[in-house]
Design an enzyme around this catalytic site. Sequence first.
Site: not given
Length: 283
Positions: A49, A93, A116
């Site tokens: 990422k 995460q 997200d």
Amino acid sequence: MAIILDGKALAEEIKEKLRVEVAQSGLHPGLAVVVVGDNPASRIYVDSKKKDCAVCGIKSEEIALPADAGEEKLLAVIAELNQRPDIHGILVQLPLPEGYSEQKVIQAIAPEKDVDAFHLINVGRIMVGNYAFLPCTPAGVMELLDHYGIDPKGKHCVVVGRSDIVGKPQAMMMLHRHATVTICHSRTPDLSAITRQADILVAAVGKVNLITADMVKPGAVVVDVAMNRDENGKLCGDVDFANVEPIASYITPVPGGVGPMTRAMLLENTLTAAKAAVGLQKE
Ligand code: NAP
């Protein structure tokens, strides 16, 4: 022989488009990635990422906490990131180590920075089709289908898997695009009887070779979201690619299909958040 839905190539195109857009916009999008503990799989995802962000001119900042930092500390970190004007996207995460409530942590992220799209506000907005962000994996699937001119309208789309991050939002997005949608899961009695009806079959389970050729209607579009390891440790999906590919019309490879698209969508969401922060809408 199926046409390969080349997510790797399309993701590169998207990243290049984003790089140009970021450079021309005068914006300085910033993504914070919060990592708790030292899960090796998470490490790989976080590093990729950060690399993707660098390519597109998006600032990325990793906040690493030890596994025993505690939920209170994590919530305090998120609260600070919520306030920072240079951070437009916040990603925690997952999975978190034991002792943390993932739901509590996700709900602490400001919805406008929730790239997200896991916050309940964003989940609800997806449900009614008035969304700011879409979850990266199903959004990547839709982009891939669009790129290849595959219109879900009027098609029977069967989604295998009903997780909150993939299966459910995928089904909802297909519904918004006027597909007739069936969602299957571990308690679906005769899975193959349903998958055989699919014009578009999306497999998002996590079981090697779950979808065999006899479960696929000839000419179907087959999208394999899963990322599994076979007995030799090789990355593979849920679909028995070697035997399904000859009968499908389009198919995603694993790797090189949905995975790179997921990564590209995170970058797109971060730019969307940065634009929204200065009152610009996504084009
Ligand atoms: P998950 O939360 O474990 O959900 C798996 C789903 O599959 C559940 O809904 C489960 O049903 C269903 N299932 C399990 N066994 C089944 C069976 N025999 N027949 C039919 N359905 C069955 O997984 P996830 O997070 O959605 O991820 C799914 C896969 O996608 C994993 O391989 C993951 O690594 C991969 N993934 C890939 C990306 C990417 O970027 N490519 C992103 C996210 C995830 P129940 O609900 O009844 O338990």
